[in-house]
Design a protein around this motif. Structure first.
Motif, PDB file in Angstrom:
ATOM      1  N   LYS A  47       0.820  -1.222   0.000  1.00  0.00           N
ATOM      2  CA  LYS A  47       0.000   0.000   0.000  1.00  0.00           C
ATOM      3  C   LYS A  47       0.846   1.261   0.000  1.00  0.00           C
ATOM      4  CE  LYS A  47      -4.084  -1.902   2.235  1.00  0.00           C
ATOM      5  NZ  LYS A  47      -4.959  -1.817   3.409  1.00  0.00           N
ATOM      6  N   ASP A  73       2.168   9.128  -6.120  1.00  0.00           N
ATOM      7  CA  ASP A  73       2.487  10.513  -5.768  1.00  0.00           C
ATOM      8  C   ASP A  73       3.797  11.000  -6.374  1.00  0.00           C
ATOM      9  OD1 ASP A  73       0.146  10.486  -4.319  1.00  0.00           O
ATOM     10  OD2 ASP A  73       1.129  10.259  -2.367  1.00  0.00           O
ATOM     11  N   ARG A  77       1.219   4.023  -3.084  1.00  0.00           N
ATOM     12  CA  ARG A  77       0.974   5.442  -2.840  1.00  0.00           C
ATOM     13  C   ARG A  77       2.192   6.281  -3.252  1.00  0.00           C
ATOM     14  NH1 ARG A  77      -0.079   5.363   2.549  1.00  0.00           N
ATOM     15  NH2 ARG A  77      -2.115   4.527   2.058  1.00  0.00           N
TER      16      ARG A  77
END
Length: 79
Positions: free
Chosen positions: A15, A23, A19
């Motif tokens: 996870k 980003d 992310r």
């Protein structure tokens, strides 16, 4: 390469790595060679799409130790 994991800023786990890729923070991703392909496959594809180098030459145990955690790590990303 594992020395780099010990000394640089990183995130561990699927996870957090997903992310970091989304980003634009991940610079390199390490996928454990013995991790479940159902976990690492989508991350490998995401890395290819974003142009982030992905390596699968270490085991979960090696990645976990390099990341400084007590358990194996399926994925580690250098930031």
């Amino acid at each position: 390469m594992l020395e780099e994991l010990r000394s640089r800023e990183k995130v561990t786990g699927v996870k957090q790595t997903r992310r970091a890729i989304r980003d634009g923070l991940a610079r390199q991703v390490f996928l454990a060679s013995d991790a479940d392909p159902a976990l690492t496959g989508p991350l490998r594809e995401q890395c290819m799409e974003e142009g982030i180098p992905a390596s699968a030459q270490y085991t979960m145990r090696e990645l976990g130790q390099a990341a400084g955690i007590q358990v194996g790590a399926a994925v580690v990303a250098l930031l």
